[in-house]
Enzyme design. Structure first.
Site, PDB file in Angstrom:
ATOM      1  N   ILE A   1      -9.077  -6.766 -13.626  1.00 30.44           N
ATOM      2  CA  ILE A   1     -10.897  -6.307 -13.144  1.00 30.44           C
ATOM      3  C   ILE A   1     -11.903  -6.709 -14.429  1.00 30.44           C
ATOM      4  O   ILE A   1     -11.615  -6.144 -15.659  1.00 30.44           O
ATOM      5  CB  ILE A   1     -10.572  -4.378 -13.904  1.00 30.44           C
ATOM      6  CG1 ILE A   1      -9.434  -4.025 -12.396  1.00 30.44           C
ATOM      7  CG2 ILE A   1     -12.030  -3.929 -12.930  1.00 30.44           C
ATOM      8  CD1 ILE A   1     -10.271  -4.701 -10.768  1.00 30.44           C
TER       9      ILE A   1
ATOM     10  N   HIS B   1       1.283   0.820 -12.881  1.00 26.74           N
ATOM     11  CA  HIS B   1       1.461  -0.842 -13.283  1.00 26.74           C
ATOM     12  C   HIS B   1       3.430   0.033 -13.643  1.00 26.74           C
ATOM     13  O   HIS B   1       3.681   1.104 -14.364  1.00 26.74           O
ATOM     14  CB  HIS B   1       1.539  -0.908 -14.315  1.00 26.74           C
ATOM     15  CG  HIS B   1       1.966  -2.672 -15.404  1.00 26.74           C
ATOM     16  ND1 HIS B   1       2.056  -3.691 -14.083  1.00 26.74           N
ATOM     17  CD2 HIS B   1       3.049  -2.830 -15.935  1.00 26.74           C
ATOM     18  CE1 HIS B   1       2.496  -4.573 -14.986  1.00 26.74           C
ATOM     19  NE2 HIS B   1       3.868  -3.633 -15.810  1.00 26.74           N
TER      20      HIS B   1
ATOM     21  N   LYS C   1     -16.643 -14.922  -9.864  1.00 27.21           N
ATOM     22  CA  LYS C   1     -15.470 -13.678  -9.866  1.00 27.21           C
ATOM     23  C   LYS C   1     -16.288 -12.399 -10.540  1.00 27.21           C
ATOM     24  O   LYS C   1     -16.588 -11.157  -9.670  1.00 27.21           O
ATOM     25  CB  LYS C   1     -14.924 -13.127 -11.331  1.00 27.21           C
ATOM     26  CG  LYS C   1     -13.674 -12.004 -11.574  1.00 27.21           C
ATOM     27  CD  LYS C   1     -12.695 -11.888 -12.419  1.00 27.21           C
ATOM     28  CE  LYS C   1     -12.355 -10.567 -12.264  1.00 27.21           C
ATOM     29  NZ  LYS C   1     -11.198 -10.786 -13.479  1.00 27.21           N
TER      30      LYS C   1
ATOM     31  N   GLY D   1       0.741  -1.544   0.164  1.00 29.76           N
ATOM     32  CA  GLY D   1       0.032   0.028  -0.239  1.00 29.76           C
ATOM     33  C   GLY D   1       0.885   1.161   0.057  1.00 29.76           C
ATOM     34  O   GLY D   1       0.332   2.215   0.425  1.00 29.76           O
TER      35      GLY D   1
ATOM     36  N   MET E   1      -3.889  -6.445  -7.637  1.00 29.88           N
ATOM     37  CA  MET E   1      -3.151  -7.734  -8.433  1.00 29.88           C
ATOM     38  C   MET E   1      -4.467  -9.084  -9.015  1.00 29.88           C
ATOM     39  O   MET E   1      -4.029 -10.159  -9.304  1.00 29.88           O
ATOM     40  CB  MET E   1      -2.400  -8.988  -7.597  1.00 29.88           C
ATOM     41  CG  MET E   1      -1.494  -7.800  -6.639  1.00 29.88           C
ATOM     42  SD  MET E   1      -0.258  -6.853  -8.160  1.00 29.88           S
ATOM     43  CE  MET E   1       0.844  -6.398  -7.471  1.00 29.88           C
TER      44      MET E   1
ATOM     45  N   ASN F   1      -5.366   2.406 -12.460  1.00 35.69           N
ATOM     46  CA  ASN F   1      -4.122   1.624 -12.456  1.00 35.69           C
ATOM     47  C   ASN F   1      -2.920   2.390 -12.260  1.00 35.69           C
ATOM     48  O   ASN F   1      -2.257   2.721 -13.451  1.00 35.69           O
ATOM     49  CB  ASN F   1      -3.957   0.345 -13.182  1.00 35.69           C
ATOM     50  CG  ASN F   1      -3.172  -0.349 -12.788  1.00 35.69           C
ATOM     51  OD1 ASN F   1      -3.554  -0.990 -11.389  1.00 35.69           O
ATOM     52  ND2 ASN F   1      -2.509  -1.508 -13.549  1.00 35.69           N
TER      53      ASN F   1
ATOM     54  N   ASN G   1       1.338   2.990  -3.243  1.00 30.73           N
ATOM     55  CA  ASN G   1       1.101   3.769  -3.563  1.00 30.73           C
ATOM     56  C   ASN G   1      -0.464   4.739  -2.862  1.00 30.73           C
ATOM     57  O   ASN G   1      -0.538   5.563  -2.979  1.00 30.73           O
ATOM     58  CB  ASN G   1       0.301   3.236  -4.845  1.00 30.73           C
ATOM     59  CG  ASN G   1       1.654   3.096  -5.542  1.00 30.73           C
ATOM     60  OD1 ASN G   1       2.234   3.802  -6.351  1.00 30.73           O
ATOM     61  ND2 ASN G   1       2.228   2.182  -6.330  1.00 30.73           N
TER      62      ASN G   1
HETATM   63  C1  GAR Z   1       3.557  -0.835  -7.548  1.00 35.67           C
HETATM   64  O1  GAR Z   1       4.690  -1.517  -7.129  1.00 35.67           O
HETATM   65  C2  GAR Z   1       2.175  -1.810  -8.444  1.00 35.67           C
HETATM   66  O2  GAR Z   1       2.771  -0.667  -9.182  1.00 35.67           O
HETATM   67  C3  GAR Z   1       2.244  -2.817  -8.417  1.00 35.67           C
HETATM   68  O3  GAR Z   1       2.664  -3.449  -7.252  1.00 35.67           O
HETATM   69  C4  GAR Z   1       3.846  -2.280  -5.898  1.00 35.67           C
HETATM   70  C5  GAR Z   1       2.299  -2.567  -5.355  1.00 35.67           C
HETATM   71  O4  GAR Z   1       2.991  -1.878  -4.464  1.00 35.67           O
HETATM   72  N1  GAR Z   1       1.287  -3.419  -9.347  1.00 35.67           N
HETATM   73  C6  GAR Z   1       1.105  -4.496 -10.753  1.00 35.67           C
HETATM   74  O5  GAR Z   1       2.529  -5.035 -10.596  1.00 35.67           O
HETATM   75  C7  GAR Z   1      -0.030  -4.365 -10.964  1.00 35.67           C
HETATM   76  N2  GAR Z   1      -0.664  -4.936 -11.955  1.00 35.67           N
HETATM   77  P1  GAR Z   1       2.224  -0.578  -3.214  1.00 35.67           P
HETATM   78  O6  GAR Z   1       1.425  -1.793  -2.739  1.00 35.67           O
HETATM   79  O7  GAR Z   1       3.486  -0.294  -2.414  1.00 35.67           O
HETATM   80  O8  GAR Z   1       1.463   0.700  -3.415  1.00 35.67           O
END
Ligand code: GAR
EC number: 2.1.2.2
Length: 209
Positions: free
Chosen positions: A93, A109, A65, A12, A90, A107, A14
């Site tokens: 959608i 990525h 789902k 989390g 993860m 999103n 982000n």
């Molecule tokens: C981040 O690097 C995000 O970009 C990635 O998971 C991590 C989550 O970090 N997302 C993906 O790979 C989605 N395809 P966080 O929980 O610290 O935000």
């Protein structure tokens, strides 16, 4: 002013970047609710500390789902969410969320899409041997990391990079462009024309589709 619902599956950071940007007054938004598919997600602790309501739904506890997503939609709507942010969520959608929030789901990525979609994007980049890596904020469609791109940021890949060191360098940029994309959305400055997203000057009226 955005009424945000955040979906997160893990650490989390982000999510935290959004919480902080709002607290610092640089993002006109309110996080109405966090939804997670992981009861161990550290994002839950961040929500608790920030006083943000959170809900955990176990995908395995639903018939399929679609039913799982319908429950999420019901929750988001009950908090009057108008914009959904996937912050390390993860799962792909599906229809219920997409049709309830058309062009209102974004999103982050950790790769320069369309390169390296899906899981372990930073490892994919290292294994491929690219010299420039980065991250992408995009609108979500039915594909895997395929929606219209809003912002991207690039970082160098160094010879001695590990997956961890590269991920850390990318993460710093993720936090920055995710908040920036949300800010542009809050100012109605994203105009979606097919696959292309135009960023309108300050005061511009953007719209989706
Ligand atoms: C981040 O690097 C995000 O970009 C990635 O998971 C991590 C989550 O970090 N997302 C993906 O790979 C989605 N395809 P966080 O929980 O610290 O935000």
């Amino acid at each position: 002013m955005l009424n945000l619902g955040v979906l997160a599956s893990g650490r989390g950071s982000n999510f935290q970047a959004i919480i902080d940007a709002i607290a610092w007054g640089v993002l006109p938004a309110k996080i109405k609710v966090l939804v997670t598919d992981n009861p161990e997600a550290y994002a839950i602790e961040r929500a608790r500390r920030a006083g943000i309501p959170w809900h955990y739904f176990d995908p395995k506890g639903f018939k399929n789902k679609e039913e799982y997503e319908k429950e999420i939609v019901k929750t988001l709507l009950s908090y009057e969410v108008d914009t959904v942010c996937l912050a390390g969520y993860m799962r792909l959608i599906g229809k219920p969320l997409l049709s309830s929030f058309p062009m209102r789901i974004i999103n982050i990525h950790p790769a320069l899409l369309p390169a390296f979609p899906g899981l372990h994007a930073q490892k994919q980049a290292l294994d491929y041997g690219v010299k420039i890596a980065g991250c992408t904020v995009h609108f979500v469609d039915e594909g895997m990391d395929t929606g219209p791109i809003i912002l991207q940021a690039a970082v160098p890949v160094y010879d001695d990079d590990s997956e961890e060191s590269l991920s850390e360098r990318i993460l710093e940029q993720e936090h920055r462009i995710l908040v920036e994309a949300l800010r542009l959305l809050s100012e109605n400055r994203l105009l979606v024309e097919g696959r292309r997203v135009r960023i309108l000057p300050d005061g511009g009226e953007g719209h989706g589709k």
